[in-house]
Design a protein around this motif. Structure first.
Motif, PDB file in Angstrom:
ATOM      1  N   UNK A   1       0.810  -1.226   0.000  1.00 26.91           N
ATOM      2  CA  UNK A   1       0.000   0.000   0.000  1.00 26.91           C
ATOM      3  C   UNK A   1       0.845   1.279   0.000  1.00 26.91           C
ATOM      4  N   UNK A   2       0.433   2.227  -0.803  1.00 30.79           N
ATOM      5  CA  UNK A   2       1.037   3.561  -0.843  1.00 30.79           C
ATOM      6  C   UNK A   2      -0.098   4.556  -0.617  1.00 30.79           C
ATOM      7  N   UNK A   3       0.018   5.455   0.349  1.00 35.08           N
ATOM      8  CA  UNK A   3      -1.086   6.397   0.615  1.00 35.08           C
ATOM      9  C   UNK A   3      -1.430   7.233  -0.608  1.00 35.08           C
ATOM     10  N   UNK A   4      -2.709   7.312  -0.926  1.00 38.21           N
ATOM     11  CA  UNK A   4      -3.130   8.114  -2.073  1.00 38.21           C
ATOM     12  C   UNK A   4      -2.749   9.577  -1.881  1.00 38.21           C
TER      13      UNK A   4
ATOM     14  N   UNK B   1      -0.101  -1.465  -4.524  1.00 40.22           N
ATOM     15  CA  UNK B   1      -1.237  -2.311  -4.860  1.00 40.22           C
ATOM     16  C   UNK B   1      -2.510  -1.888  -4.136  1.00 40.22           C
ATOM     17  N   UNK B   2      -2.420  -0.884  -3.272  1.00 33.29           N
ATOM     18  CA  UNK B   2      -3.574  -0.270  -2.624  1.00 33.29           C
ATOM     19  C   UNK B   2      -3.288   1.217  -2.461  1.00 33.29           C
ATOM     20  N   UNK B   3      -4.352   2.002  -2.333  1.00 39.05           N
ATOM     21  CA  UNK B   3      -4.172   3.435  -2.165  1.00 39.05           C
ATOM     22  C   UNK B   3      -3.817   4.092  -3.481  1.00 39.05           C
ATOM     23  N   UNK B   4      -2.575   4.537  -3.604  1.00 41.26           N
ATOM     24  CA  UNK B   4      -2.097   5.142  -4.847  1.00 41.26           C
ATOM     25  C   UNK B   4      -1.678   4.019  -5.793  1.00 41.26           C
ATOM     26  N   UNK B   5      -2.555   3.659  -6.704  1.00 40.03           N
ATOM     27  CA  UNK B   5      -2.272   2.571  -7.645  1.00 40.03           C
ATOM     28  C   UNK B   5      -2.099   3.067  -9.077  1.00 40.03           C
ATOM     29  N   UNK B   6      -2.602   4.263  -9.368  1.00 34.30           N
ATOM     30  CA  UNK B   6      -2.495   4.830 -10.716  1.00 34.30           C
ATOM     31  C   UNK B   6      -1.354   5.838 -10.755  1.00 34.30           C
ATOM     32  N   UNK B   7      -0.396   5.684 -11.626  1.00 37.98           N
ATOM     33  CA  UNK B   7       0.681   6.678 -11.729  1.00 37.98           C
ATOM     34  C   UNK B   7       0.140   8.017 -12.208  1.00 37.98           C
TER      35      UNK B   7
END
Length: 262
Positions: free
Chosen positions: A35-38, A114-120
């Motif tokens: 997971x990467x925070x959006x 793979x969660x949160x910020x998933x779109x570059x």
């Protein structure tokens, strides 16, 4: 390219010498796979990206099973488009899965998960292209741009990034619209931060072509005093004097130089 050196983001030293490689077939794109925070993508949160690079390096150095000598990637790219120097050019990556795969391609990781910020973001895609072109120019990377999953059983770099790779890894805004012919002015402070970028090489070549060279060798991608002296000659050519011809680029003189897009 907005380049952040290891010293600038606070990298820890390598545990032992990194393996040198003369070049590769190209570059493989990775993501964090966690997971990467959006919220990281918000403009006001760019100040968190250096800390994220440090955290990734710390997790790799703590991985006793893999026994990493350093952060596994040659570079990382944050959602704001900055390229963070990892192992760097001419250093064998530790990220592609096997020794043979690590020798065949450099590894560049986007700070998406793979969660949160998933779109570059568009800025991030531009930064990924900047990283690829840097590794081509400075590291002998070949023309291939692949995903981590190419040749290795993994979900990396995730669906959105892999779809971009399969489209040929285009810069955003391609969509049939021709890209700008010249490099936009990157800002006065960018030059004072002594950047390392293909843009500096392109600028230097234009200065040489205009008869304004103060280079003994080069030009190359690292901003140096020779670049500043050469640019001062260009400013004087345009009629500037005094503090206006101090060698630090400004938007008007930059537009007149017409630095080709890199």
């Amino acid at each position: 390219m907005q380049f952040v050196t290891r010293a600038q983001w606070g990298a820890r030293p390598s545990r032992y010498d990194l393996a040198y490689i003369a070049g590769t077939r190209g570059v493989k794109i990775h993501y964090e796979g966690s997971p990467v925070p959006a919220a990281l993508a918000r403009p006001e949160n760019h100040g968190q990206c250096a800390g994220r690079a440090r955290a990734i390096q710390a997790s790799h150095l703590a991985n006793q099973e893999e026994n990493y000598s350093d952060i596994a990637y040659n570079a990382l790219v944050c959602p704001h488009g900055y390229v963070f120097e990892g192992r760097g050019a001419h250093r064998k990556t530790g990220a592609n899965g096997t020794s043979a795969l690590n020798s065949a391609h450099y590894a560049v990781c986007a700070m998406v998960g793979d969660e949160g910020l998933t779109e570059p973001t568009d800025a991030q895609l531009n930064g990924l292209r900047d990283a690829v072109e840097w590794l081509r120019e400075d590291g002998g990377a070949g023309s291939e741009i692949k995903g981590h999953r190419d040749g290795y059983a993994t979900a990396c770099p995730g669906g959105p990034l892999y779809a971009w790779v399969q489209r040929g890894a285009p810069r955003p805004g391609g969509g049939g619209t021709p890209p700008s012919q010249y490099e936009p002015f990157p800002g006065a402070q960018w030059f004072r931060n002594q950047p390392r970028s293909a843009v500096i090489t392109a600028m230097g070549r234009r200065l040489v072509a205009e008869g304004c060279s103060a280079y003994r060798e080069g030009p190359g991608p690292q901003w140096t005093e020779a670049d500043r002296q050469s640019y001062a000659r260009w400013q004087r050519r345009l009629g500037y004097s005094g503090d206006d011809a101090d060698g630090w680029p400004g938007p008007t003189s930059w537009a007149a130089l017409k630095v080709p897009k890199v």
